[in-house]
Every structure is written in structure tokens, then in C-alpha cells.
Write a protein that holds these residues in place. Sequence first.
Motif, PDB file in Angstrom:
ATOM      1  N   VAL A  22       0.836  -1.207   0.000  1.00  0.00           N
ATOM      2  CA  VAL A  22       0.000   0.000   0.000  1.00  0.00           C
ATOM      3  C   VAL A  22       0.871   1.256   0.000  1.00  0.00           C
ATOM      4  CG1 VAL A  22      -1.550   1.349   1.466  1.00  0.00           C
ATOM      5  CG2 VAL A  22      -2.046  -1.039   1.010  1.00  0.00           C
ATOM      6  N   GLY A 128     -11.268  -3.600  10.183  1.00  0.00           N
ATOM      7  CA  GLY A 128     -10.371  -3.412   9.043  1.00  0.00           C
ATOM      8  C   GLY A 128     -10.526  -2.049   8.393  1.00  0.00           C
ATOM      9  N   SER A 129     -11.079  -2.041   7.194  1.00  0.00           N
ATOM     10  CA  SER A 129     -11.067  -0.805   6.400  1.00  0.00           C
ATOM     11  C   SER A 129     -12.210   0.146   6.754  1.00  0.00           C
ATOM     12  CB  SER A 129     -11.145  -1.159   4.917  1.00  0.00           C
ATOM     13  OG  SER A 129     -12.339  -1.887   4.657  1.00  0.00           O
ATOM     14  N   ILE A 130     -13.093  -0.252   7.666  1.00  0.00           N
ATOM     15  CA  ILE A 130     -14.184   0.658   8.041  1.00  0.00           C
ATOM     16  C   ILE A 130     -13.681   1.617   9.119  1.00  0.00           C
ATOM     17  CG2 ILE A 130     -16.547   0.844   8.854  1.00  0.00           C
ATOM     18  CD1 ILE A 130     -16.999  -2.031   8.064  1.00  0.00           C
ATOM     19  N   GLY A 293     -18.160  -2.498   4.928  1.00  0.00           N
ATOM     20  CA  GLY A 293     -16.933  -2.662   4.151  1.00  0.00           C
ATOM     21  C   GLY A 293     -16.208  -3.937   4.510  1.00  0.00           C
ATOM     22  N   LYS A 294     -15.008  -4.067   3.963  1.00  0.00           N
ATOM     23  CA  LYS A 294     -14.217  -5.261   4.220  1.00  0.00           C
ATOM     24  C   LYS A 294     -13.562  -5.163   5.590  1.00  0.00           C
ATOM     25  CE  LYS A 294     -13.548  -7.218  -0.266  1.00  0.00           C
ATOM     26  NZ  LYS A 294     -12.687  -7.448  -1.441  1.00  0.00           N
ATOM     27  N   LEU A 299      -4.920  -6.428   2.542  1.00  0.00           N
ATOM     28  CA  LEU A 299      -4.933  -5.092   1.941  1.00  0.00           C
ATOM     29  C   LEU A 299      -5.950  -4.146   2.575  1.00  0.00           C
ATOM     30  CD1 LEU A 299      -4.216  -5.928  -1.810  1.00  0.00           C
ATOM     31  CD2 LEU A 299      -2.713  -4.821  -0.150  1.00  0.00           C
ATOM     32  N   PRO A 300      -7.201  -4.596   2.837  1.00  0.00           N
ATOM     33  CA  PRO A 300      -8.121  -3.691   3.541  1.00  0.00           C
ATOM     34  C   PRO A 300      -7.560  -3.227   4.885  1.00  0.00           C
ATOM     35  CG  PRO A 300      -9.341  -5.535   2.618  1.00  0.00           C
ATOM     36  CD  PRO A 300      -7.875  -5.832   2.402  1.00  0.00           C
ATOM     37  N   SER A 303      -4.834  -0.744   4.275  1.00  0.00           N
ATOM     38  CA  SER A 303      -5.295   0.588   3.854  1.00  0.00           C
ATOM     39  C   SER A 303      -5.724   1.397   5.077  1.00  0.00           C
ATOM     40  CB  SER A 303      -6.458   0.470   2.858  1.00  0.00           C
ATOM     41  OG  SER A 303      -7.621  -0.014   3.499  1.00  0.00           O
ATOM     42  N   SER A 304      -6.272   0.696   6.069  1.00  0.00           N
ATOM     43  CA  SER A 304      -6.643   1.372   7.309  1.00  0.00           C
ATOM     44  C   SER A 304      -5.395   1.831   8.065  1.00  0.00           C
ATOM     45  CB  SER A 304      -7.462   0.410   8.159  1.00  0.00           C
ATOM     46  OG  SER A 304      -7.721   0.946   9.423  1.00  0.00           O
TER      47      SER A 304
ATOM     48  N   TYR B 139      -9.633  10.422   6.477  1.00  0.00           N
ATOM     49  CA  TYR B 139      -9.402   8.990   6.540  1.00  0.00           C
ATOM     50  C   TYR B 139      -8.966   8.422   5.191  1.00  0.00           C
ATOM     51  CZ  TYR B 139      -9.785   4.243   8.178  1.00  0.00           C
ATOM     52  OH  TYR B 139      -9.491   2.950   8.545  1.00  0.00           O
ATOM     53  N   LEU B 144      -5.221   6.131  -2.989  1.00  0.00           N
ATOM     54  CA  LEU B 144      -5.802   4.835  -3.373  1.00  0.00           C
ATOM     55  C   LEU B 144      -7.213   5.012  -3.907  1.00  0.00           C
ATOM     56  CD1 LEU B 144      -4.734   2.692  -0.264  1.00  0.00           C
ATOM     57  CD2 LEU B 144      -3.505   3.008  -2.417  1.00  0.00           C
ATOM     58  N   CYS B 285      -7.089  -1.528  -2.757  1.00  0.00           N
ATOM     59  CA  CYS B 285      -6.811  -2.159  -1.456  1.00  0.00           C
ATOM     60  C   CYS B 285      -8.039  -2.306  -0.568  1.00  0.00           C
ATOM     61  CB  CYS B 285      -5.729  -1.404  -0.699  1.00  0.00           C
ATOM     62  SG  CYS B 285      -4.201  -1.290  -1.623  1.00  0.00           S
ATOM     63  N   TYR B 286      -8.798  -1.235  -0.349  1.00  0.00           N
ATOM     64  CA  TYR B 286      -9.936  -1.422   0.560  1.00  0.00           C
ATOM     65  C   TYR B 286     -11.226  -1.706  -0.194  1.00  0.00           C
ATOM     66  CZ  TYR B 286     -10.301   3.639  -0.413  1.00  0.00           C
ATOM     67  OH  TYR B 286     -10.356   4.867  -1.026  1.00  0.00           O
ATOM     68  N   ARG B 288     -14.581  -1.437  -1.557  1.00  0.00           N
ATOM     69  CA  ARG B 288     -15.724  -0.527  -1.430  1.00  0.00           C
ATOM     70  C   ARG B 288     -16.128  -0.306   0.013  1.00  0.00           C
ATOM     71  NH1 ARG B 288     -16.324  -3.107  -5.956  1.00  0.00           N
ATOM     72  NH2 ARG B 288     -16.844  -1.920  -7.843  1.00  0.00           N
ATOM     73  N   GLN B 289     -16.339   0.957   0.351  1.00  0.00           N
ATOM     74  CA  GLN B 289     -16.934   1.323   1.628  1.00  0.00           C
ATOM     75  C   GLN B 289     -18.294   1.923   1.322  1.00  0.00           C
ATOM     76  OE1 GLN B 289     -15.336   1.303   4.826  1.00  0.00           O
ATOM     77  NE2 GLN B 289     -13.909  -0.039   3.771  1.00  0.00           N
TER      78      GLN B 289
END
Lengths: 405, 405
Positions: A22, A128-130, A293-294, A299-300, A303-304, B139, B144, B285-286, B288-289
Motif C-alpha cells: 500500500v 479493518g477498512s471501516i 466494508g471489508k 490489503l483492507p 489501507s486502514s 481517513y 488509493l 486495497c480497501y 468498497r466502503q
Amino acid sequence: MNRTINIGLFGFGTVGQGVYRVIEQSKNAHARICKICVRNINKPRTIELPAGVLTDRVEDILDNPDINLVVEVVDDANAAYRIVTSALKRRIPIVSGSKAMIAPNLPELIELQEKYDTALLYDASSCGSIPVIRNLEEYYDNDLLLEVKGILNGSSNYILSRVFDHNDDYGSALAMAQKLGFAESDPTFDISGLDSLFKLVIITIHALGVYVAPDDIFTYGISTIHNADIRYAREKGMKIKLVAQVVKVSDSKFTMFVMPEFVSPSRYIYSVDNEYNGVVIRGECYDRQFMFGKGAGGLPTASSILSDIMARRYNYRYEYKKRKYIDRPTYTTDVGLRVYIHFESTDITTQLPLVKIHEIYRSEDNGSYIIADINLSDLIANKEIISAPDVFIANIPRFFLDRDD
Amino acid sequence: MNRTINIGLFGFGTVGQGVYRVIEQSKNAHARICKICVRNINKPRTIELPAGVLTDRVEDILDNPDINLVVEVVDDANAAYRIVTSALKRRIPIVSGSKAMIAPNLPELIELQEKYDTALLYDASSCGSIPVIRNLEEYYDNDLLLEVKGILNGSSNYILSRVFDHNDDYGSALAMAQKLGFAESDPTFDISGLDSLFKLVIITIHALGVYVAPDDIFTYGISTIHNADIRYAREKGMKIKLVAQVVKVSDSKFTMFVMPEFVSPSRYIYSVDNEYNGVVIRGECYDRQFMFGKGAGGLPTASSILSDIMARRYNYRYEYKKRKYIDRPTYTTDVGLRVYIHFESTDITTQLPLVKIHEIYRSEDNGSYIIADINLSDLIANKEIISAPDVFIANIPRFFLDRDD
């Protein structure tokens, strides 16, 4: 403030490699990974690293004056604890994704941040990514918040999705989840609800400004779910999901727990399937916010972590603002719940202090079940009985708060 | 920093009264409303105000040394512009919800913030209670990000929901929306897509760091939708929604537009109904949110304004970080779209520079339609033709980017 972030990375597994990728992809991160500390330096790796980047000596990062940010994504909670506390004591800001380390140690970790005037960021530790933590800390920085409820564990959710949407039996769904790598290092960690619990503890301090120790919170997983329970839920047009929630039950009190729950199609979280996470934030005035989200994966999660890394360019740190609130709500387990309890040899009806039985069904072949009212504190007191392999409990949510999220 | 926020409030309509209520409810806001400036001071009001709070003199707020934050929720964009620019020039930080004022004037408003070293916050201007701006700025502060797409206007979405979910005809759905007060002061503002456009312009500068003037963006509303179009969408198992989107079409280019779109049940926004808003943020990477919540209404908007007010206690301001990114993507309208075009008397097939016609259907009674490929720039160039009352255009999204959000 536009200095470059020089990162010392601990751990180079799925997430660690994700972080590396990332940062490489993010031209504007103004961040570079100087050192990567791993357990076994000789292990063959898919990623080509510049010479001298890999090390197995912790000091190469913690005593390195060039490094101004530590990122910790090791899989071992004890090692993570040593790394994070050492970094904080050296006044080195650190980003961590280790919920299993953070949740039980939050009070000490907050104290260390204050004492050494440095920052620990961990948005990746929950969902994770949320961006749950960041939003609870910054955007929902007011006392309108009433409830945070969601599906916080992708692995158990994947299993239940296979069961409900693809008619897999529980065993093969679990095997599939492990095969696809959705499970944490130890699957029981996910299935027992522990992973969700740790996330809930972290969420709660940012949601209500109150820390509750994991041991004091009712946590019940999905490992004892039976085909009869799945059939029952289907007949009612519902799904069973593993739900974590912290809810204000009055102006001055809140409760929290992790347990399977019957979810009707009208709820936002009904459609949170497979490895996804979904969180509902409910408050006065704004009603319900749903974030989806994931929740897992290299990767998710990476990204966070990148978001936390870049926040450090502007010296961002959690202020734990709500801990300073006047009259924060206090934690209670004295809350009436209506639950579904499946049982076979264990006679729940005589062994549990039920307030009221609304329905009872007995069968030699399918096992029996009751719909009953019970106090949350009594579920905690009788954890051993309800943990028997023939018993399965699921929350029927409309009872103690009438809502349709 | 824990000083109290002393607020001067401009506007005391639905949102202004919402702000007043929310601050009263929020014990920990450490904020109080000192003065409220309204057009007509003698208008009867439902809320009891302390003596001396109401005024009709702008100076009572802007020249008041006690006031350290201005909140502007007036309904008139020109008045809002005068208030906001005057406050900034006096170095008074200001919170505004006026998308119609902010979107066309963003470059100047950013310049004023820098020149006078003060802050303008406006999270409430986009999607009411959904923290889109804050998350994009803080955030998703990295490159990305690939796409922001959503339903940004509650009023038009309410109308389309009535039409698709309750089989209302367009006219009565519109009347109902106005009756329930979901529409902005002027309903055409919502239905024409203008409201969504302004929000999209604001979102884009925080998503990609690039400002595109509203006039340069293709915007097509729902006012000419015909029963035949609704029937057609239903037959395909789809809904038509008014969608705003900004999308990277390559590493170096992005496009953006507001237009009706066929939405299949597999998309997150399919389930965003009634007055709700929903935004999908897609990135490398993440993935979809999805953020979902109440996009309009006095209290949801007020809760968003409260978040901005409290952020000021910590001197929060937008850094517009992405504007400083190296090689930001450039805006293009040279993008191929596949669209559905309904027409009756206007012969679209000869009057529009269509790249390719995939389907054509002609009928005296139902009107005719084509499925065709056309360049976005040609839709802009021929806006007059496609704005005829017998014409309706809707995007068929899978064409120019293969995705299932």
C-alpha cells in the motif's frame, strides 16, 4: 507538517506485506519503510526487499534515530504488547492493528500515551477498512450517541453466510473459511466471539468514553449452533448473525455483549454477508448511520493502517475526548433479554434462572428449544451451563429496545 | 484546548432550530448560542429564546468580540456568501451547510481560509448526517481512492422510491415529497440534479484534490421521467436512481456527472430508498466502503453541524491535503457512456452524435427508446436537445467501468 514518515515495521505476514504494498502504491504518502523486523529473517519471501531492510533485532527499529513511526502488525499479542509499550516509552508514535493486545490493556496504553506525550493509533484493530474508531472519536464526538451495533468479525460471518445463503452445514462452512484464510490465526478466536469482543471493547471507549474489561462482558459464540437452530431461523425468515453491541439502556446506563442474534430482513446488518463487516451507529438527532466494508484481509487492513500513518503527518492522536465527559454512563449487566435457547440433554428450564418462558418446544430428534426472558447477569453467572455442546443461545433483539436496525 | 465555543447563529429555520436543539441536548458540547440573526425578528417562533438572543443586525454577531464561531444555515445562497466571506475576512471560523453557496465559490473560500488563517467547515453541506467530507479529507487521505458514487439528494430519491416501491405516479410522488418537506426551498433544485451536483463538486475537491466548476459538469435530472421508463426499468428488475459520481477512468484522468442511472439489486445503492442518502467510496486495497444515513432534515443536518462545531474546540480545519498531491488526475468529459434514451417527438437517432445504437424500440403509444453509446462531451454539447420534455436519459453503468457497486 510535511516531514517524511520513516517507518519501522514489525511483522511481515499478510498484513505487513499489505502495508508494504500500500505504501509503495501511495505516491503521496511521503512515507517509507526503513526497517522490517521479523522473527525468522531467513524465511523465503515473495516480496523483493532492498538489502538491509530486514532484521530480527528489535533494537534496529526502536533504537534507530531515523525512525519516527513504528507500525506493529505481529500476530502474537504478547510480542505486540512488548513492542507497543517499548515504543511509547521511547516517545515513538506507533500504529497497531492488534485488537487482542489493545483491548485488555487499553487503560495502561492510554496512560502511557499521556505520560510520554506520544500517540498510539489503531483504527485497523476494529473492522479493518471501516473507519469506525476515527469516526466515533472525531465525528460522533458528542453525547447524542445511543448505540453501536454490528458484525465485527468477518470469519464467523462468512461461516454463517455459507450456512444461511448456501445451505452449507456448519462444519464444511468452517473448513471453507479456514481454507480461504478468512479466519484469524486461531479460528476459535473468531468463532467464540473473542475477536468481536476485543473490537467492541475498543469501540466502546471511543463511543462512550468508558472502558470495560473483556472479562466483564458476556460473550457467546457460534460454535454450538445446530441444524435445528438454522432451520428455526429460516422458518421465521431470519438469519442468525454474530452481533456485538454497546447500547445505552437509559440516560445513565449502558450495556454491551457479543452473542448470536436473530436478524430480520428489515435490519441493515441482515445484508452484511460473507467476510464483510457492518456497523450501525445510532444516535439522537441523526438516527442511524450504517457503515459497511471489508473487515479483514491483508490489503483492507493495510489501507486502514495507511490512514493512521498519514494522520501522523499531521500529528494526529486520539484525545479520548469522551473520557472527559461529565456524567458518563455506567456499565450494567442488569438488563432483561429475550433469548432463544436450544438444548438437548442439558435441561435449561430447570438449570437457568429464567424470568419467564414464552414458548417451549420439546423433541427427541431435533432437540428442544425455549423462548424465554432472562437477565444478562444470569447468562454471565451461568456461562458454564450454557456453554455445553448441546446448548445454543441467540438473542431476540426487539425485546429490550424496540428498534429496527 | 477546552475553551467554550460561543456561537453566533445565522438562520433559524428548520436546520437553525435543529442546531439550537442539538446543542441544548449535548451536555458536553461546551458550546452555547449567544446570538441568532434572523431576517424577521418579529416572526412568531415555537422555541422560547432568552431575551436579547434574537437580532436582525448582522453586526451583532460579526462585530461581537465574545463570539468565536459563526454558524450559518440561511436558505439564501447570496446572503450565505456575504456572511461566510465577511466572517472569514474577520478571521472568525465559520460552519456552513450551504452547498449552493460553497460549490460555486470553493476556490475563493479556500483562498480566504488561507489568507486569513481561519477555518470554514461544511460537512453538513453534503449528505447531511453522513460524514463524507470529513472521511474523504482525513481517513481517505491517500491516493488509493478510485471513485465516489452515491445518492446525494434525499428529495429526488424519495420521489423515485415512491414511484418504484409504491407504484405512485411521478406527479403525486413529487407532491408527497413537498408535503413532507423533503424538498429544498425550491423542488426543481433537487429534481434537476443541481443539489446533487453541488454536493459532488464539494466531495470531489476532498476526494481527488481537484476543483471542477459546476457549469462544466453534466447534470441531468429526473423531471422528464416517463411511465414507460419506469415500466422498462421494472421489467429489467432494476430501479432508476439519481446518481452522482466522480470516477477515475485512468491513472491520470477522472470524470464526473450527475444523471439518472439503472441500478440493479446487486448494487449497494439499490437499497438506499426514501429520503436516505448512500455513498460508495471505492479504492485500491480497501475496495468498497458504503456509508448510509439520513441525508436531509433539520436534526440530521444539525447533528452534522454539531460535529463541525465540536471539531473547532480542537481547532480542526480542512487542510485540503490532496490539492498538494503530485500529479493529481485531470478532469475529462471525453468518456464513452452507454445510455438509455426515451424520446417521442424529438428524433434522437438523427439529432445526437451517437457512437453506436445497440437497441431501438419505436412505439406510437409508449414513446420510443434506444440503448446507445455516446460520448459524455456530446451529451453536454447537446444538453438543449436532451432537455426536451419528451426526452429522458439514464446511464447504464456497467459499460465504462466494469463494476458492481
